[in-house]
Design a protein around this motif. Structure first.
Motif, mmCIF file in Angstrom:
data_model
loop_
_atom_site.group_PDB
_atom_site.id
_atom_site.type_symbol
_atom_site.label_atom_id
_atom_site.label_comp_id
_atom_site.label_asym_id
_atom_site.label_seq_id
_atom_site.Cartn_x
_atom_site.Cartn_y
_atom_site.Cartn_z
ATOM 1 N N VAL A 172 12.196 -21.705 30.016
ATOM 2 C CA VAL A 172 11.702 -20.619 29.827
ATOM 3 C C VAL A 172 11.628 -19.824 30.935
ATOM 4 N N LEU A 174 9.056 -17.161 32.967
ATOM 5 C CA LEU A 174 7.431 -17.012 32.763
ATOM 6 C C LEU A 174 7.294 -15.568 33.270
ATOM 7 N N LEU A 181 6.009 -15.116 27.989
ATOM 8 C CA LEU A 181 7.455 -15.441 28.424
ATOM 9 C C LEU A 181 8.102 -13.987 28.620
#
Length: 317
Positions: A172, A174, A181
């Motif tokens: 993911v 950040l 996210l």
């Protein structure tokens, strides 16, 4: 970018010779995240105990790799209102003068509260406070239990997080303040990048422009836990398994895995910080934290690490 976050260019270059020994800290500690803050080495491990007792984090600091100072209970589940048990596998970094500790809590399954949280402090030793008041990632996405997170700062300053148990690994992007996210360029928020034989414990660093992605295989409670790796041209992979670089040694220990890597500043020297199970110990939580030097061959491949009782020497040659 490997996580050293240095403020000193003369780290650990002057001292008498100290003998490190493995394990480096006393007690059952696992899943160690090693990092350099300022002029000290730090280890942030899991307190290895039954889930109902594994509800806090200790940290350890050293200037010579031999003598370690314990910083007790830098974060407790009583300060994380949603964490009821089983806090483990911290990932740490400094950003803009603040120190962040990402962690897993509650051994979460779908429909339950838990997963990956993030805490913040003004000093490496804390105390840390819950940043969000809720998990950063709670849901099971792509089959990956939200545990074993590693936060990686890329060359362009982008923060990515690699995480996942149950044999699946997600990536993911950040937000810079770690409050949530950001979408990838294609609008998605999660990308599965699971390499062959992956189980858990991802880690990433850059060396000579290449992305080294590492992970643990096997079961964490058994003797065959081990570390493997891949090399890619991008933080997105693809990550093709190259080989095993840390595994059981019948003369030293078994269950070697869930590691991190430290690069010594201004030197082409790397350490692997990992846990292992001493010979004769077969309890699930009988795990200890150790450090070895990690070397590379002329092609940039990682040379398999031999576990030792002596570890590394200081000062570093």
């Amino acid at each position: 970018m490997i996580k050293t976050f240095l403020t000193s260019t003369t780290l650990l270059l002057t001292a008498t010779l100290f003998a490190q020994k493995n394990p480096v800290i006393t007690g059952n500690y696992a899943d160690p995240e090693g990092i350099i803050y300022g002029n000290k080495y730090w280890i942030f491990p899991t307190y290895s105990a039954p889930y109902e007792e594994q509800i806090f984090f200790d940290a350890f600091s050293s200037s010579d790799l031999a003598t370690w100072t314990k910083h007790s209970r830098i974060l407790e589940n009583s300060n994380v209102k949603w964490a009821k048990k089983a806090m483990w596998a911290p990932a740490v970094l400094e950003n803009k003068g603040k120190y962040y500790l990402f962690f897993g809590a509650n051994d979460v399954h779908q429909g339950e509260i838990g997963g990956i949280g993030v805490a913040v402090a003004d000093k490496p030793e804390g105390p840390y406070t819950d940043l969000l008041g809720k998990p950063l990632i709670n849901d099971i996405i792509n089959g990956a239990q939200p545990i074993d997170q590693f936060v990686f700062k890329d060359k362009d300053g982008t923060f990515y997080m690699y995480y996942g148990g149950w044999k699946h690994c997600n990536m993911v992007k950040l937000k810079p303040d770690f409050t949530g996210l950001l979408p990838f360029d294609d609008g998605t928020f999660y990308k599965e990048i699971t390499p062959k034989d992956y189980v858990e414990g991802p880690f990433m660093f850059i060396k000579d422009g290449k992305y080294y992605f590492m992970w643990s295989e096997g079961g964490w409670t058994g003797p065959d836990y081990k570390v493997a790796y891949a090399i890619a041209d991008s933080p997105f992979g693809p990550f093709e398994r190259i080989g095993t670089i840390l595994e059981r040694d019948p003369e030293v220990a078994v269950g070697a895995g869930h590691h991190s890597v430290i690069k010594v500043p201004n030197k082409d020297k790397y350490f692997i910080v990992y846990h292992r199970r001493p010979l004769g110990k077969d309890g699930a939580n009988e795990r200890v934290t150790c450090i070895e030097e990690m070397k590379f061959d002329k092609n940039g491949h990682i040379i398999p690490v031999k576990m030792t009782f002596t570890g590394v020497k200081y000062p570093l040659k």
